[in-house]
Design a protein around this motif. Structure first.
Motif, PDB file in Angstrom:
ATOM      1  N   ASP A 124       0.864  -1.173   0.000  1.00 31.60           N
ATOM      2  CA  ASP A 124       0.000   0.000   0.000  1.00 31.60           C
ATOM      3  C   ASP A 124       0.905   1.228   0.000  1.00 31.60           C
ATOM      4  O   ASP A 124       1.311   1.710   1.047  1.00 31.60           O
ATOM      5  CB  ASP A 124      -0.897  -0.013   1.245  1.00 31.60           C
ATOM      6  CG  ASP A 124      -1.852   1.164   1.294  1.00 31.60           C
ATOM      7  OD1 ASP A 124      -1.974   1.884   0.288  1.00 31.60           O
ATOM      8  OD2 ASP A 124      -2.469   1.365   2.351  1.00 31.60           O
ATOM      9  N   TYR A 125       1.231   1.726  -1.190  1.00 34.36           N
ATOM     10  CA  TYR A 125       2.195   2.813  -1.277  1.00 34.36           C
ATOM     11  C   TYR A 125       1.686   4.086  -0.616  1.00 34.36           C
ATOM     12  O   TYR A 125       2.468   4.890  -0.119  1.00 34.36           O
ATOM     13  CB  TYR A 125       2.609   3.076  -2.725  1.00 34.36           C
ATOM     14  CG  TYR A 125       1.562   3.747  -3.571  1.00 34.36           C
ATOM     15  CD1 TYR A 125       1.515   5.122  -3.681  1.00 34.36           C
ATOM     16  CD2 TYR A 125       0.618   2.990  -4.248  1.00 34.36           C
ATOM     17  CE1 TYR A 125       0.561   5.744  -4.443  1.00 34.36           C
ATOM     18  CE2 TYR A 125      -0.345   3.603  -5.014  1.00 34.36           C
ATOM     19  CZ  TYR A 125      -0.374   4.974  -5.109  1.00 34.36           C
ATOM     20  OH  TYR A 125      -1.326   5.572  -5.864  1.00 34.36           O
ATOM     21  N   LYS A 126       0.360   4.284  -0.569  1.00 38.56           N
ATOM     22  CA  LYS A 126      -0.166   5.484   0.085  1.00 38.56           C
ATOM     23  C   LYS A 126       0.173   5.480   1.573  1.00 38.56           C
ATOM     24  O   LYS A 126       0.475   6.521   2.152  1.00 38.56           O
ATOM     25  CB  LYS A 126      -1.671   5.580  -0.120  1.00 38.56           C
ATOM     26  CG  LYS A 126      -2.059   5.871  -1.551  1.00 38.56           C
ATOM     27  CD  LYS A 126      -3.552   5.925  -1.714  1.00 38.56           C
ATOM     28  CE  LYS A 126      -3.910   6.115  -3.186  1.00 38.56           C
ATOM     29  NZ  LYS A 126      -5.340   6.088  -3.403  1.00 38.56           N
ATOM     30  N   LYS A 127       0.127   4.296   2.167  1.00 32.86           N
ATOM     31  CA  LYS A 127       0.480   4.180   3.574  1.00 32.86           C
ATOM     32  C   LYS A 127       1.943   4.570   3.784  1.00 32.86           C
ATOM     33  O   LYS A 127       2.278   5.298   4.716  1.00 32.86           O
ATOM     34  CB  LYS A 127       0.242   2.752   4.057  1.00 32.86           C
ATOM     35  CG  LYS A 127       0.632   2.518   5.505  1.00 32.86           C
ATOM     36  CD  LYS A 127       0.246   1.138   5.969  1.00 32.86           C
ATOM     37  CE  LYS A 127       1.285   0.149   5.544  1.00 32.86           C
ATOM     38  NZ  LYS A 127       1.083  -1.182   6.099  1.00 32.86           N
ATOM     39  N   TYR A 128       2.832   4.116   2.899  1.00 34.95           N
ATOM     40  CA  TYR A 128       4.250   4.440   3.026  1.00 34.95           C
ATOM     41  C   TYR A 128       4.495   5.930   2.819  1.00 34.95           C
ATOM     42  O   TYR A 128       5.338   6.521   3.487  1.00 34.95           O
ATOM     43  CB  TYR A 128       5.080   3.632   2.035  1.00 34.95           C
ATOM     44  CG  TYR A 128       5.155   2.173   2.380  1.00 34.95           C
ATOM     45  CD1 TYR A 128       5.755   1.751   3.552  1.00 34.95           C
ATOM     46  CD2 TYR A 128       4.620   1.216   1.540  1.00 34.95           C
ATOM     47  CE1 TYR A 128       5.823   0.421   3.876  1.00 34.95           C
ATOM     48  CE2 TYR A 128       4.684  -0.125   1.852  1.00 34.95           C
ATOM     49  CZ  TYR A 128       5.288  -0.518   3.017  1.00 34.95           C
ATOM     50  OH  TYR A 128       5.353  -1.838   3.338  1.00 34.95           O
TER      51      TYR A 128
ATOM     52  N   ARG B  38       2.423   8.329   3.531  1.00 38.93           N
ATOM     53  CA  ARG B  38       1.978   8.999   4.766  1.00 38.93           C
ATOM     54  C   ARG B  38       3.001   8.806   5.889  1.00 38.93           C
ATOM     55  O   ARG B  38       3.332   9.749   6.610  1.00 38.93           O
ATOM     56  CB  ARG B  38       0.624   8.462   5.196  1.00 38.93           C
ATOM     57  CG  ARG B  38      -0.534   8.962   4.367  1.00 38.93           C
ATOM     58  CD  ARG B  38      -1.876   8.644   5.025  1.00 38.93           C
ATOM     59  NE  ARG B  38      -2.032   7.247   5.366  1.00 38.93           N
ATOM     60  CZ  ARG B  38      -2.595   6.317   4.589  1.00 38.93           C
ATOM     61  NH1 ARG B  38      -3.055   6.652   3.407  1.00 38.93           N
ATOM     62  NH2 ARG B  38      -2.708   5.075   4.988  1.00 38.93           N
ATOM     63  N   ILE B  39       3.493   7.587   6.047  1.00 34.49           N
ATOM     64  CA  ILE B  39       4.480   7.323   7.097  1.00 34.49           C
ATOM     65  C   ILE B  39       5.745   8.132   6.846  1.00 34.49           C
ATOM     66  O   ILE B  39       6.295   8.749   7.757  1.00 34.49           O
ATOM     67  CB  ILE B  39       4.800   5.811   7.175  1.00 34.49           C
ATOM     68  CG1 ILE B  39       3.598   5.056   7.733  1.00 34.49           C
ATOM     69  CG2 ILE B  39       6.033   5.551   8.027  1.00 34.49           C
ATOM     70  CD1 ILE B  39       3.729   3.551   7.651  1.00 34.49           C
TER      71      ILE B  39
END
Length: 135
Positions: free
Chosen positions: A100-104, A106-107
């Protein structure tokens, strides 16, 4: 301890060739080589395998090098690519484990914001951040 620059003029104007050489040296440091040609060959191999991982390697290297400049680390160490190799590996890993690249994103964005806030907090109090990387 790591050398720090005394003045605030940390973002000097350098030629594009110097920036590219610094980025390529950072990639070369993955193979423990302070050589831009080694970095270019290593980067060509990454791009041959996957253009996404190649872009991730360049982006990670660029971001970690700019972060080192922002935090006023030694110009000599930055030019030798010492702060780019870890960013290169992280950039590759993010695309390799891209569930989930969106999660990365954001992190990663939150990590940068936290780093900037903590650095500002230390410097406002008159304390320099402590680095325990003495040789």
């Amino acid at each position: 301890p790591l050398k720090r620059r005394g003045n605030r003029d940390n973002f000097k104007i350098y030629s594009m060739r110097d920036y590219i050489k610094t980025i390529l040296r950072g990639v070369g440091q993955v193979m423990l080589q302070n050589n831009a040609l080694t970095g270019l060959l290593f980067l060509a191999g990454i791009f041959y395998n996957s253009w996404l991982m190649g872009l991730g390697a360049i982006a990670g290297n660029f971001i970690s090098t700019i972060s080192a400049k922002f935090l006023k680390y030694s110009e000599e160490d930055i030019k030798n690519g010492l702060y780019g190799f870890n960013g290169t590996l992280v950039g590759i890993a993010i695309w390799f484990f891209r569930y989930d690249y969106k999660k990365y994103v954001r992190i990663f964005g939150n990590s940068i914001m936290l780093l900037i806030l903590l650095y500002n907090r230390f410097t406002i109090q008159g304390n320099e951040p402590v680095n325990n990387f003495s040789t």
